[in-house]
Design an enzyme around this catalytic site. Structure first.
Site, PDB file in Angstrom:
ATOM      1  N   LYS A  51       9.461 -10.711  -1.916  1.00 46.60           N
ATOM      2  CA  LYS A  51       9.791  -9.288  -1.764  1.00 46.60           C
ATOM      3  C   LYS A  51      11.300  -9.121  -1.525  1.00 46.60           C
ATOM      4  CE  LYS A  51       5.127  -8.328  -0.280  1.00 46.60           C
ATOM      5  NZ  LYS A  51       4.141  -8.187   0.804  1.00 46.60           N
ATOM      6  N   GLN A  95       3.995  -7.710   7.153  1.00 49.25           N
ATOM      7  CA  GLN A  95       3.210  -8.663   6.365  1.00 49.25           C
ATOM      8  C   GLN A  95       1.939  -9.042   7.125  1.00 49.25           C
ATOM      9  OE1 GLN A  95       4.109  -9.715   3.168  1.00 49.25           O
ATOM     10  NE2 GLN A  95       2.091 -10.673   3.146  1.00 49.25           N
ATOM     11  N   ASP A 118       3.744   0.466   2.265  1.00 53.33           N
ATOM     12  CA  ASP A 118       2.549  -0.337   1.958  1.00 53.33           C
ATOM     13  C   ASP A 118       1.295   0.543   1.945  1.00 53.33           C
ATOM     14  OD1 ASP A 118       2.444  -2.931   1.168  1.00 53.33           O
ATOM     15  OD2 ASP A 118       2.505  -3.802   3.183  1.00 53.33           O
TER      16      ASP A 118
END
Ligand code: NAD
Length: 280
Positions: A51, A95, A118
């Site tokens: 990322k 994450q 996200d």
């Protein structure tokens, strides 16, 4: 049978994102993404690395907060509060998975919904259910982009989503339902998986089990989306679908690797640009 080439489409999208970043920078806006990773899980670090690299390639400013496995929840929440306030940060990503002593719901719920690129905040999850504008999770969003690229309209299709997690299956179900597919959603407690999968014109699988979907479970001419990521005995990346045999029977299929995986990161970049454009 046609392959749904996620690698090619993701390159097209990230090239477009890079152009958008350039235009935003000309207006004095540098889009910024903050990524938090807790613990030393190698897979999580590998994803975070990919990322950060894609941010660099597209011109997005990024910072990575690496935190030790035994970090307190308080410290994580403090860091999120700091990123929520930071005007140089438009997107925040934590994450997953988090260590077991951390309350994942509390952490995801602490992210400012306008920076939740996200799409895991309850506010964005609710908006998705209601069909409102908001951030949708990147993996299922990437699937929608792939379908769109190949002119596959979910409207009226009998669809089956296998896997019902909050980050993959449930948002996937909502995204195709919002496009008027008729959706079955299956999970570990589904009594007869084959009865559901074999009816589907559009079969989307995100479970994490090698060869869960075999040729006999698939309708002739179906569209197959394989979200699963597994390593087989030889160490090769494979999905949840028995690709060699199922690809003989279907009309479209995503390969693993090179299907949904690269689309996830491309969508993260796109969501970050959207957040930067919508900032106050
Ligand atoms: P998860 O473990 O949170 O959820 C798995 C889901 O599958 C659950 O709903 C469970 O009930 C269901 N399930 C388990 N066994 C089943 C069975 N035998 N039959 C039917 N359903 C069953 O996993 P997740 O985070 O949703 O990830 C799923 C897969 O997608 C994993 O392989 C993961 O690596 C992959 N993934 C890929 C991407 C990508 O970018 N391509 C992104 C996220 C996750």
């Amino acid at each position: 049978m046609q392959i749904l080439d996620g690698k090619a489409l993701s390159q097209k999208i990230t090239a477009h994102v890079a152009g958008e970043v350039k235009a935003l920078k000309a207006e004095g806006i540098t889009p910024g993404l903050a990524v938090m990773v807790v613990g030393d899980d190698p897979a999580s670090h590998a994803y975070v690395g990919m990322k950060a690299k894609m941010c660099k390639n597209t011109g997005i400013y990024s910072i990575v907060h690496e935190m030790p496995d035994d970090i307190s929840q308080e410290k994580i929440l403090e860091t999120i509060a700091m990123m929520n306030k930071n005007p140089n940060i438009n997107g925040i990503l934590v994450q997953l998975p988090l260590p077991s002593h951390i309350d994942e719901e509390a952490v995801l719920g602490a992210i400012d919904p306008t920076k939740d690129v996200d799409g895991f905040h309850p506010c964005n999850a609710g908006k998705l259910v209601l069909g409102m504008e908001g951030f949708a999770p990147c993996t299922p969003l990437g699937v929608m982009e792939l379908l769109n690229e190949y002119n596959i309209d979910p409207k009226g299709l009998d669809a089956c989503v296998v896997g019902a997690s909050n980050i993959v299956g449930k948002p996937m179900m909502n995204l195709i339902l919002n496009k008027f597919a008729t959706v079955d959603i299956c999970h570990i407690h589904t009594k007869d998986l084959k009865a559901h999968t074999s009816r589907a014109d559009l079969l989307i699988v995100g479970v994490g089990k090698i060869n869960l979907i075999t040729e006999d479970m698939v309708k002739e001419g179906a569209i197959i989306i394989d979200i699963g990521i597994n390593r087989n005995e030889e160490g090769k990346l494979v999905g949840d679908v028995d690709y060699a045999n199922v690809s003989e029977k279907c009309s479209f299929i995503t390969p693993v690797p090179g299907g949904v995986g690269p689309m996830t990161i491309a969508m993260l970049m796109q969501n970050t640009i959207t957040a930067a454009k919508q900032r106050d």
